[in-house]
Enzyme design. Sequence first.
Site, mmCIF file in Angstrom:
data_model
loop_
_atom_site.group_PDB
_atom_site.id
_atom_site.type_symbol
_atom_site.label_atom_id
_atom_site.label_comp_id
_atom_site.label_asym_id
_atom_site.label_seq_id
_atom_site.Cartn_x
_atom_site.Cartn_y
_atom_site.Cartn_z
ATOM 1 N N CYS A 1 0.830 -1.090 0.059
ATOM 2 C CA CYS A 1 -0.096 0.120 0.150
ATOM 3 C C CYS A 1 0.856 1.278 -0.047
ATOM 4 O O CYS A 1 1.580 1.513 0.900
ATOM 5 C CB CYS A 1 -0.815 -0.012 1.333
ATOM 6 N N CYS B 1 -9.975 -15.220 -27.172
ATOM 7 C CA CYS B 1 -10.067 -14.453 -25.935
ATOM 8 C C CYS B 1 -8.875 -14.114 -25.442
ATOM 9 O O CYS B 1 -7.856 -14.728 -24.980
ATOM 10 C CB CYS B 1 -10.807 -15.352 -24.846
#
Length: 285
Positions: free
Chosen positions: A108, A134
């Site tokens: 973080c 995909c």
Amino acid sequence: MPYNDLNAEEIRVIENRGTEMPFSGKFSSFYENGVYTCRKCNAPLFNSNDKFDSGSGWPSFDDAIAGAVKEVPDADGRRVEIVCANCDGHLGHVFKGEQMTPKSTRHCVNSISLGFQSNNENSKYKKAYFAAGCFWGVEYWFQKQEGVISADSGYMGGYTENPTYQDICYRDTGHLETVEVTYDPKIVSFERLTKLFFETHNPEQTNGQGPDIGSQYLSAIFTNDIEEEDIAQKLINQLEDRGMNIATMFKNANAHKFYIAEHEHQNYYKLRNSKPYCHSFIKRF
């Protein structure tokens, strides 16, 4: 090594271990491709492929560049601080065991502690474009290749500007689901990437890929120049000499813009710790 000059707010966070307000930093909702660096000393810290949306309001990464970040337990033992291994500048904190990603790690970081170097501005890297069904599965295999800096899902080859995933699925846009591969040619060649392309999908299928049927799932290589086209054609000739009937198309990358897909389509299998349902590796070369 000389350090960058810091303003008062940068000094408060980076040198005095402060914290910026959540959702206030410029990198909170930023998802360009490149490398995040230390604002104080410019050392590379995090790759964009390791960034994810944790909902915390601060940039979050589930991994760091090897040796770039040091962990320092807080004096109260409750949290673990992370600092730049080169200059000891404060970055934020690291949290483990939250199970937000397969690595269950969240660095973080304060946006103000970071700089950013875009892959598009790095002249030592090259780009290649492959469509093979995909894009989640195509991206998965290229991310595993040594020398690939990033593999990003998007849309290419059509005539609709700024297409969305809904447009691709339900409108005639002409685009193919395509992966933009940024790579270091000193580590991996275009030929090796093209071999991987042919080895991780069925290049003989003419109506899509696996159970995904539709024009957006067709097989194609967007070549940047005649050299790339010659390399790809040489590999096709080798496969056809062995009895395969290759359906892969060549398209001019310079005539088509690559539109990066929505954030939720990036790192799809990596963040879910799973494998593609219609892309598997088959040794062909």
